[in-house]
Scaffold this motif. Structure first.
Motif, PDB file in Angstrom:
ATOM      1  N   TYR A 118      -0.866   2.736  -8.091  1.00 51.28           N
ATOM      2  CA  TYR A 118      -1.142   3.250  -6.746  1.00 51.28           C
ATOM      3  C   TYR A 118      -2.602   3.675  -6.653  1.00 51.28           C
ATOM      4  O   TYR A 118      -3.105   4.375  -7.534  1.00 51.28           O
ATOM      5  N   PRO A 132      -1.030  -0.948  -4.161  1.00 48.97           N
ATOM      6  CA  PRO A 132      -1.334  -0.608  -2.767  1.00 48.97           C
ATOM      7  C   PRO A 132      -2.211   0.642  -2.655  1.00 48.97           C
ATOM      8  O   PRO A 132      -2.195   1.501  -3.540  1.00 48.97           O
ATOM      9  N   TYR A 135      -2.768   0.001   5.337  1.00 49.97           N
ATOM     10  CA  TYR A 135      -2.093   0.802   4.300  1.00 49.97           C
ATOM     11  C   TYR A 135      -1.476   2.060   4.907  1.00 49.97           C
ATOM     12  O   TYR A 135      -1.772   2.426   6.048  1.00 49.97           O
ATOM     13  N   HIS A 154      -7.121  -2.643  -0.419  1.00 55.42           N
ATOM     14  CA  HIS A 154      -5.692  -2.811  -0.164  1.00 55.42           C
ATOM     15  C   HIS A 154      -5.347  -4.289  -0.022  1.00 55.42           C
ATOM     16  O   HIS A 154      -4.357  -4.768  -0.588  1.00 55.42           O
ATOM     17  N   ALA A 205      -3.018  -4.871  -3.030  1.00 55.75           N
ATOM     18  CA  ALA A 205      -1.610  -4.615  -2.690  1.00 55.75           C
ATOM     19  C   ALA A 205      -0.735  -5.819  -3.074  1.00 55.75           C
ATOM     20  O   ALA A 205       0.343  -5.635  -3.657  1.00 55.75           O
TER      21      ALA A 205
END
Lengths: 159, 206
Positions: free
Chosen positions: B58, B90, B121, B81, B85
């Motif tokens: 993360y 992400p 996001y 992102h 991601a």
């Protein structure tokens, strides 16, 4: 008549006199301030024109600069604004606020290279202030907005 | 003499420890396991890290609407992102600022910002500021890169040039994720950057 022309001269001066030039400094300047063998106490404030708490505490630094003008105390306001805005935004801000303390710009693109030079305690958030007193061998660091009282108390403790 | 010296060292060490414990602003260091949270996203739904089942890590970014440094990094956060991601990393953005201190950072304005910029996001509101405090965030933007077990692997800036993305030489967050993905040690684990101090609520700080 004489008085009137004096007033006139004063007005002209106020209109024409340029705002102070904003000198660019490099990170090495911090080391120089910290290591210089001098009895001058340096009050270094890190700020930016858009930082509301910084702008709110500027009058305290100006007041300190004025009140300790006859002592070996130097206030330096170190701008961390964007470089492209120094000649425009910062300069006009300094002029509008009529800042008397010296204003300089930290001309370094990577703060990671110089934040620790100011203080290992500093996370990088502004406002931040470092007071250097070589004669007392003291460095006082603050990562917060300071009132005039806090600032003066800190300064007096190292004078 | 040796004993006195040892006692002195011990006393100094204890002082150092108690200072650390008493300082609430310390937060996480690299290697700590970060806590999960459940914070309101701009769409009104609560988001927790545990909800992101496929995540391998993360990119937690404390950021906000108003701060020029945060705004300067906004496009780069979106790019992070978009790039990471799909690879399982992400961006999870968190606004920790008190809206009474900085009205531009209200939840309503977060929603506006997401619409204007098409932010892809999660952009969460840390209304109690508890998460920012626990993590030890002090400024915006301030990144905590976590692995899938929520172990903190990198803390700091996104890259080495806030003003000019094209002039950035070291992309700290990208390098750290690339290292994680390759199963390597993150080379630069911690950096500092100038940022806007988090606007703590007046009731809790002076």
């Amino acid at each position: 008549m004489k008085q009137r022309s004096l007033v006139f001269l004063f007005l002209i001066n106020a209109l024409v006199l340029p705002a102070q030039d904003i000198q660019f400094i490099k990170s090495g300047q911090i080391e120089q301030w910290k290591q210089a063998d001098t009895d001058t106490v340096w009050v270094l404030n890190f700020w930016a024109t858009w930082c509301a708490p910084c702008v709110a505490e500027l009058p305290s630094f100006e007041k300190l600069n004025a009140n300790y003008a006859d002592q070996k105390v130097k206030v330096v306001l170190i701008s961390t604004d964007f470089k492209r805005e120094v000649e425009t935004r910062v300069k006009s801000f300094v002029k509008k606020k009529k800042l008397k303390s010296q204003v300089v710009f930290m001309d370094e693109s990577n703060p990671n290279n110089w934040i620790d030079l100011v203080s290992p305690e500093w996370s990088g958030a502004i406002p931040a202030t470092l007071i250097i007193s070589k004669s007392k061998n003291q460095y006082l660091f603050f990562e917060k907005q300071l009132s005039y009282e806090e600032l003066e108390t800190a300064l007096r403790s190292v004078l | 003499m040796k004993k006195i010296l040892a006692l002195f060292t011990l006393a100094a060490a204890l002082t150092a420890i108690s200072f650390t414990l008493e300082n609430p602003g310390v937060g996480y260091v690299v290697g700590d396991t970060a806590r999960d949270f459940s914070l309101q996203n701009v769409d009104g739904k609560k988001v927790a890290l545990a909800d992101m089942k496929d995540a391998k890590g993360y990119i937690v970014v404390f950021t906000c609407n108003h701060c020029p440094y945060a705004i300067a990094y906004e496009d780069r956060i979106i790019e992070l992102h978009k790039k990471y991601a799909p690879l399982g990393y992400p961006v999870v953005a968190i606004n920790p600022n008190d809206k009474d201190v900085q009205p531009a950072d209200s939840f309503e304005n977060m929603k506006k910002r997401v619409k204007e910029k098409n932010i892809p996001y999660a952009y969460l509101y840390d209304q109690t500021q508890e998460i920012a405090k626990t993590y030890g965030a002090t400024r915006t933007p301030h990144v905590y890169l976590l692995d899938k077990d929520r172990v903190v692997r990198y803390i700091g800036a996104i890259d080495d040039n806030s003003e000019d993305a094209s002039a950035a030489k070291e992309k700290y967050v990208e390098n750290a994720i690339d290292a994680l993905r390759a199963g390597q040690e993150v080379a630069v684990k911690q950096t500092k950057a100038i940022g806007c101090g988090i606007k703590w609520s007046r009731a809790k700080s002076e």
